[in-house]
Structure formats: structure tokens, C-alpha cells
Design an enzyme around this catalytic site. Structure first.
Site, PDB file in Angstrom:
ATOM      1  N   GLU A  21      13.111  -3.462  12.241  1.00 47.14           N
ATOM      2  CA  GLU A  21      13.337  -4.662  13.050  1.00 47.14           C
ATOM      3  C   GLU A  21      13.729  -4.343  14.493  1.00 47.14           C
ATOM      4  O   GLU A  21      14.747  -4.842  14.979  1.00 47.14           O
ATOM      5  CB  GLU A  21      14.440  -5.503  12.400  1.00 47.14           C
ATOM      6  CG  GLU A  21      14.062  -6.125  11.093  1.00 47.14           C
ATOM      7  CD  GLU A  21      13.184  -7.344  11.279  1.00 47.14           C
ATOM      8  OE1 GLU A  21      13.515  -8.223  12.085  1.00 47.14           O
ATOM      9  OE2 GLU A  21      12.146  -7.397  10.614  1.00 47.14           O
ATOM     10  N   SER A  55      12.554 -10.906  10.492  1.00 49.89           N
ATOM     11  CA  SER A  55      13.477 -12.023  10.301  1.00 49.89           C
ATOM     12  C   SER A  55      14.332 -12.226  11.544  1.00 49.89           C
ATOM     13  O   SER A  55      15.113 -13.160  11.607  1.00 49.89           O
ATOM     14  CB  SER A  55      14.384 -11.773   9.090  1.00 49.89           C
ATOM     15  OG  SER A  55      15.167 -10.615   9.295  1.00 49.89           O
ATOM     16  N   HIS A  98       7.789 -13.969   6.788  1.00 50.79           N
ATOM     17  CA  HIS A  98       9.043 -13.308   6.442  1.00 50.79           C
ATOM     18  C   HIS A  98       9.307 -13.435   4.949  1.00 50.79           C
ATOM     19  O   HIS A  98       9.623 -14.499   4.446  1.00 50.79           O
ATOM     20  CB  HIS A  98      10.200 -13.920   7.247  1.00 50.79           C
ATOM     21  CG  HIS A  98      11.530 -13.412   6.805  1.00 50.79           C
ATOM     22  ND1 HIS A  98      12.550 -14.250   6.431  1.00 50.79           N
ATOM     23  CD2 HIS A  98      11.998 -12.151   6.653  1.00 50.79           C
ATOM     24  CE1 HIS A  98      13.592 -13.527   6.073  1.00 50.79           C
ATOM     25  NE2 HIS A  98      13.278 -12.261   6.202  1.00 50.79           N
TER      26      HIS A  98
END
Length: 187
Positions: free
Chosen positions: A106, A133, A154
Site C-alpha cells: 500500500e 484500501s 478492495h
């Protein structure tokens, strides 16, 4: 219009926990999934990664057997639907994919090169989905060569146990008939 999904239509770029869970979800549903490791590794390290991937997924499947959700004879066919390959060997599979999930860490520093690699290989009509996310869909759409086929999908973690995928599209995402049909297959 996209053709019907085939057993080779799903690619997941990123062989970490989320990528493995997505691959396992498709395999449980009877669909083959290709798990692509983007990291450049010596052959021995790649073989260790493959052992870890299949070992982890095998443990998850054994848990499902112990819980009475799978029969023991179903484990081997499910595992056989998941193939892990290195990025250097993935070009042909990515070119034929109908859906590519990006499942790298991420951070923009990880996502930017992943989307650059995907954009160079994927066909214009291939749906590309990030599993993020935390990062915005508009920001990530800027990293894709064909943002009309980009969205965020997601998956909740663990992907193979949580029956929910949050879908978000950018302002550039095309919502024509063929794309809507593709979305029906995503999760």
C-alpha cells in the site's frame, strides 16, 4: 465487448497475503488464477516463495477441510488452479488476461512501477483493478495507460474467507455494457 471469462482470465500481480487470498478465492470458485511475483529474485528465492505460497494456501485449505467446508479430495484440484510465476515469465499471461488485480504493498512507491509494468503489457480492453484500501482511485487511475478500464476492487482480508469486495470507479472508468458484464465476475 469482452469475451466470457476463461480458466486463464485472472492474473494477480503481487504474491503477498492479499494476492494469495484472491488467487485462492478464484481457485475455490473453480477458476484458475495466475499469481505474478514482481520482485526480482534469484531462482532459489523464487522457489522458496512458491513453497511458501502453496504451503500457506494448503494450510488454509486444510482448515476448510477440518471445518467441514471442503472435502479432502477437493484440496489438490483447488491448488492446481493456482500458478505462481515470476514477472519475467508473465508477459504472455498478462497479455491474455481479462482481469488483472494489482496486489502490491500500500505505497505509491510500490504501486507506480507495478502499474507501469501492467500498462506496458496488458491489452487495452483488460480490466485492471487495484486492491488498495488506502489510496484514492483517481490518483491511481493516473498511473494506468488505459484508465477507462481501471477501478478499485478492495477485497476484505482474508480474501478467501470474507465474501465482500468493495468496488469504486474513477471518473474516467468506462461503464459500457461489456465492462458491466466484466464487473459481475470480479468478486
Amino acid at each position: 465487448m469482452l469475451p466470457e471469462l476463461t480458466h486463464q482470465a485472472i492474473c494477480i500481480v503481487g504474491a503477498g497475503r492479499m494476492g494469495r487470498g484472491i488467487a485462492q478465492s478464484y481457485a475455490l470458485a473453480g477458476v484458475s488464477a495466475l499469481l505474478v511475483d514482481l520482485k526480482k529474485r534469484p531462482k532459489e528465492d523464487f522457489q522458496l516463495l512458491c513453497s511458501k505460497v502453496y504451503g500457506e494456501i494448503g494450510k488454509d485449505l486444510d482448515f476448510l477441510v477440518a471445518a467441514g467446508l471442503l472435502k479432502p479430495e477437493e484440496v489438490s484440484p483447488i491448488l492446481s488452479r493456482i500458478r505462481t510465476i515470476a514477472a519475467v515469465d508473465a508477459a504472455q499471461a498478462i497479455e491474455s488476461a481479462q482481469i488483472i488485480y494489482e496486489a502490491v504493498p500500500e505505497t505509491m512507491s510500490a504501486k507506480q512501477p507495478a502499474f507501469g509494468w501492467i500498462s506496458e503489457i496488458a491489452r487495452e480492453q483488460t480490466v485492471v483493478a487495484s486492491t488498495t484500501s488506502t489510496l484514492g482511485v483517481e490518483e491511481l487511475a493516473d498511473l494506468i495507460k488505459h484508465p477507462t478500464r481501471f477501478l478499485n476492487a478492495h477485497w476484505l482480508n482474508p480474501a478467501h474467507l470474507m465474501p465482500l469486495v468493495e468496488i469504486s470507479v474513477s471518473q474516467r472508468t468506462a461503464i459500457e455494457c461489456g465492462f458491466k458484464r466484466s464487473l459481475q465476475h470480479i468478486g
